[in-house]
Motif scaffolding. Structure first.
Motif, PDB file in Angstrom:
ATOM      1  N   MET A   1      70.162  10.353 -14.104  1.00 52.67           N
ATOM      2  CA  MET A   1      69.464  10.175 -12.679  1.00 52.67           C
ATOM      3  C   MET A   1      69.061  11.409 -11.928  1.00 52.67           C
ATOM      4  N   ALA A   2      67.958  11.336 -11.091  1.00 53.31           N
ATOM      5  CA  ALA A   2      67.710  12.532 -10.384  1.00 53.31           C
ATOM      6  C   ALA A   2      68.547  13.029  -9.132  1.00 53.31           C
ATOM      7  N   ALA A   3      68.936  14.039  -8.804  1.00 51.25           N
ATOM      8  CA  ALA A   3      69.749  14.404  -7.863  1.00 51.25           C
ATOM      9  C   ALA A   3      69.268  14.415  -6.398  1.00 51.25           C
ATOM     10  N   GLN A   4      67.934  14.115  -6.398  1.00 50.71           N
ATOM     11  CA  GLN A   4      67.378  14.059  -4.860  1.00 50.71           C
ATOM     12  C   GLN A   4      67.948  13.076  -4.066  1.00 50.71           C
ATOM     13  N   THR A   5      67.946  13.418  -2.788  1.00 52.98           N
ATOM     14  CA  THR A   5      68.553  12.448  -1.787  1.00 52.98           C
ATOM     15  C   THR A   5      67.939  11.269  -1.744  1.00 52.98           C
ATOM     16  N   ILE A   6      68.484  10.082  -1.792  1.00 52.71           N
ATOM     17  CA  ILE A   6      67.801   8.814  -1.576  1.00 52.71           C
ATOM     18  C   ILE A   6      67.965   8.022  -0.255  1.00 52.71           C
ATOM     19  N   PRO A   7      67.338   7.975   0.808  1.00 52.55           N
ATOM     20  CA  PRO A   7      67.650   7.549   2.081  1.00 52.55           C
ATOM     21  C   PRO A   7      67.520   5.961   1.913  1.00 52.55           C
ATOM     22  N   ALA A   8      68.562   5.244   2.489  1.00 55.73           N
ATOM     23  CA  ALA A   8      68.793   3.977   2.354  1.00 55.73           C
ATOM     24  C   ALA A   8      67.810   3.169   2.809  1.00 55.73           C
ATOM     25  N   LEU A   9      67.061   2.175   2.444  1.00 51.83           N
ATOM     26  CA  LEU A   9      66.088   1.453   3.282  1.00 51.83           C
ATOM     27  C   LEU A   9      66.738   0.458   4.079  1.00 51.83           C
ATOM     28  N   LEU A  10      66.217   0.474   5.446  1.00 50.82           N
ATOM     29  CA  LEU A  10      66.865  -0.381   6.518  1.00 50.82           C
ATOM     30  C   LEU A  10      66.360  -1.887   6.200  1.00 50.82           C
ATOM     31  N   MET A  11      67.503  -2.745   6.264  1.00 49.27           N
ATOM     32  CA  MET A  11      67.244  -4.019   6.069  1.00 49.27           C
ATOM     33  C   MET A  11      67.704  -4.531   7.449  1.00 49.27           C
ATOM     34  N   ASN A  12      66.783  -5.507   7.964  1.00 53.61           N
ATOM     35  CA  ASN A  12      66.773  -5.942   9.351  1.00 53.61           C
ATOM     36  C   ASN A  12      67.115  -5.222  10.281  1.00 53.61           C
ATOM     37  N   GLY A  13      66.650  -3.828  10.227  1.00 54.16           N
ATOM     38  CA  GLY A  13      66.918  -2.605  11.025  1.00 54.16           C
ATOM     39  C   GLY A  13      68.160  -2.005  10.877  1.00 54.16           C
ATOM     40  N   THR A  14      69.012  -2.231   9.799  1.00 59.99           N
ATOM     41  CA  THR A  14      70.463  -1.699   9.555  1.00 59.99           C
ATOM     42  C   THR A  14      70.379  -1.132   8.349  1.00 59.99           C
ATOM     43  N   THR A 225      74.343  -2.190 -18.278  1.00 58.66           N
ATOM     44  CA  THR A 225      74.932  -0.857 -18.332  1.00 58.66           C
ATOM     45  C   THR A 225      75.141  -0.197 -16.958  1.00 58.66           C
ATOM     46  N   ALA A 226      75.828   0.730 -16.839  1.00 59.87           N
ATOM     47  CA  ALA A 226      76.263   1.333 -15.668  1.00 59.87           C
ATOM     48  C   ALA A 226      74.974   1.847 -15.064  1.00 59.87           C
ATOM     49  N   ASP A 227      74.183   2.782 -15.965  1.00 66.92           N
ATOM     50  CA  ASP A 227      72.744   3.344 -15.756  1.00 66.92           C
ATOM     51  C   ASP A 227      71.797   2.374 -15.031  1.00 66.92           C
ATOM     52  N   ALA A 228      71.621   1.250 -15.571  1.00 66.07           N
ATOM     53  CA  ALA A 228      70.827   0.143 -15.156  1.00 66.07           C
ATOM     54  C   ALA A 228      71.187  -0.474 -14.103  1.00 66.07           C
ATOM     55  N   MET A 229      72.588  -0.414 -13.587  1.00 64.98           N
ATOM     56  CA  MET A 229      73.245  -0.866 -12.220  1.00 64.98           C
ATOM     57  C   MET A 229      72.624  -0.169 -11.014  1.00 64.98           C
ATOM     58  N   ILE A 230      72.847   1.350 -11.441  1.00 68.06           N
ATOM     59  CA  ILE A 230      72.378   2.483 -10.581  1.00 68.06           C
ATOM     60  C   ILE A 230      71.083   2.207 -10.209  1.00 68.06           C
ATOM     61  N   LYS A 231      70.264   1.952 -11.281  1.00 63.42           N
ATOM     62  CA  LYS A 231      68.838   2.065 -11.065  1.00 63.42           C
ATOM     63  C   LYS A 231      68.451   0.847 -10.291  1.00 63.42           C
ATOM     64  N   ALA A 232      69.085  -0.315 -10.322  1.00 66.35           N
ATOM     65  CA  ALA A 232      68.776  -1.558  -9.564  1.00 66.35           C
ATOM     66  C   ALA A 232      69.314  -1.462  -8.161  1.00 66.35           C
ATOM     67  N   ILE A 233      70.385  -0.490  -8.031  1.00 66.54           N
ATOM     68  CA  ILE A 233      70.889  -0.308  -6.546  1.00 66.54           C
ATOM     69  C   ILE A 233      69.655   0.856  -5.739  1.00 66.54           C
ATOM     70  N   LEU A 234      69.379   1.660  -6.598  1.00 67.27           N
ATOM     71  CA  LEU A 234      68.035   2.685  -6.157  1.00 67.27           C
ATOM     72  C   LEU A 234      66.780   1.852  -5.784  1.00 67.27           C
ATOM     73  N   VAL A 235      66.605   0.833  -6.395  1.00 67.10           N
ATOM     74  CA  VAL A 235      65.138   0.228  -6.238  1.00 67.10           C
ATOM     75  C   VAL A 235      65.508  -0.586  -5.144  1.00 67.10           C
ATOM     76  N   ARG A 236      66.733  -1.380  -5.069  1.00 67.23           N
ATOM     77  CA  ARG A 236      66.821  -2.192  -3.672  1.00 67.23           C
ATOM     78  C   ARG A 236      67.057  -1.147  -2.449  1.00 67.23           C
ATOM     79  N   LEU A 237      67.504  -0.016  -2.532  1.00 62.89           N
ATOM     80  CA  LEU A 237      67.377   0.653  -1.501  1.00 62.89           C
ATOM     81  C   LEU A 237      66.155   1.734  -0.895  1.00 62.89           C
ATOM     82  N   GLY A 238      65.449   1.190  -1.878  1.00 57.11           N
ATOM     83  CA  GLY A 238      63.755   1.697  -1.579  1.00 57.11           C
ATOM     84  C   GLY A 238      63.324   3.121  -2.102  1.00 57.11           C
ATOM     85  N   ALA A 239      64.323   3.434  -3.329  1.00 53.88           N
ATOM     86  CA  ALA A 239      64.086   4.557  -3.939  1.00 53.88           C
ATOM     87  C   ALA A 239      62.748   4.657  -4.840  1.00 53.88           C
ATOM     88  N   ASP A 240      62.423   3.542  -5.211  1.00 47.75           N
ATOM     89  CA  ASP A 240      61.206   3.418  -6.130  1.00 47.75           C
ATOM     90  C   ASP A 240      59.973   2.451  -5.360  1.00 47.75           C
TER      91      ASP A 240
END
Length: 240
Positions: A1-14, A225-240
Motif C-alpha cells: 500500500m502507498a504510504a500517502q496520507t488518506i484523509p477520511a471521507l466525511l459521512m453525514n458531515g462527520t 486477505t488483509a490486503d484486500a480488507m485494507i483496500k476496501a477500507i481505503l475505498v470507503r474512506l474515499g482514497a480512490d
C-alpha cells in the motif's frame, strides 16, 4: 500500500471512526498496517475475543497438517511436514517455524479444494480452533483423503469495552472490519447500535450475516486477505 496520507471521507458531515474487534495482537497489527497505508481516521480497538491455546501435540505418523488460521500455527511446534494453509499470511507463519507450507490463497473452501487437487496420501490432521467452519476433516475423509482434527486453541468471547460502546451509541459513522462469520455474529450480539455502522466484510458469508441483521451499508473485500480488507477500507474512506 502507498504510504500517502488518506484523509477520511466525511459521512453525514462527520469523519468516520474505524472499530477493530479482532484479538488484541491482530488488532494492533492491523491498525499499524492501516496507518502505514496512510489512513488518518480515528481507530478504536475493542477485542471481542481472546485466543487461549489448548495443550495439544502433533502425533507421529502424519503425512501433513491443515491450518485455517495463524492461531493454529502458533499453538503447536513446527515440523518438517507439508502444511496446507488457508492463505498466504498463515502459510508464511507456518514456514517460519519449519512447516513445508502450501497456501490455498483464500478461505476454508479454497483450502478444501487445494488439498483435493494435491491429493496427498493421509493421514492428515486439521489443527483448528474450538469454533471452525468448513468441516474439512469430514469432507476430506469422505473424498478419500484420511483426515482427522484436533482443537489447539479456544476463541473466548469478550464484551465491547466502554470506548467502543460510547462510539456505537453516538451519531458518527463507524467502520467495522469483520474477518470471519463468528466475529460478525459476536459483534452483532452487542446490538442495538445507534451509530450508523458500515460493515467491511472479508467474505460474502460475513456480508450475508450483516445483511440479515439489518446493517444497511456493507462493503465486501475483493478477496479474503488483509490486503484486500485494507483496500476496501481505503475505498470507503474515499482514497480512490
Amino acid at each position: 500500500m502507498a504510504a500517502q496520507t488518506i484523509p477520511a471521507l466525511l459521512m453525514n458531515g462527520t469523519c468516520p471512526t474505524i472499530l477493530l474487534t479482532r484479538p488484541a495482537p491482530a488488532s494492533r497489527k492491523f491498525a499499524q498496517r492501516l496507518r502505514d497505508a496512510g489512513v488518518t481516521a480515528p481507530i478504536v480497538t475493542s477485542p471481542l475475543m481472546r485466543i487461549e491455546p489448548v495443550a495439544a501435540s502433533v502425533p507421529e505418523g502424519l503425512r501433513g497438517v491443515l491450518f485455517t488460521s495463524m492461531n493454529g500455527v502458533a499453538a503447536v511446534e513446527g515440523r518438517s511436514l507439508p502444511a496446507w494453509c488457508v492463505g498466504d499470511a498463515t502459510a508464511a507463519a507456518a514456514a517460519r517455524v519449519g512447516w513445508q507450507a502450501i497456501s490455498a490463497g483464500g478461505d476454508a473452501e479454497a483450502l478444501y479444494k487445494r488439498v483435493l487437487a494435491d491429493a496427498p496420501h493421509g493421514p492428515l490432521l486439521h489443527l483448528r480452533g474450538e469454533h471452525a467452519r468448513g468441516d474439512l476433516a469430514r469432507r476430506l475423509s469422505a473424498a478419500g483423503i484420511e483426515t482427522s482434527e484436533t482443537v489447539v486453541y479456544r476463541q473466548v468471547t469478550e464484551p465491547l469495552g466502554p470506548e467502543a460502546r460510547r462510539l456505537l451509541s453516538g451519531d458518527s459513522p463507524v467502520l467495522v472490519p469483520l474477518f470471519s462469520p463468528r466475529s460478525a455474529e459476536t459483534f452483532l450480539a452487542e446490538t442495538p447500535f445507534r451509530a450508523p455502522v458500515v460493515g467491511i466484510a472479508i467474505s460474502t458469508a460475513v456480508a450475508d450475516i450483516l445483511a440479515k441483521a439489518g446493517v444497511a451499508r456493507i462493503d465486501v473485500a475483493a478477496e479474503p486477505t488483509a490486503d484486500a480488507m485494507i483496500k476496501a477500507i481505503l475505498v470507503r474512506l474515499g482514497a480512490d
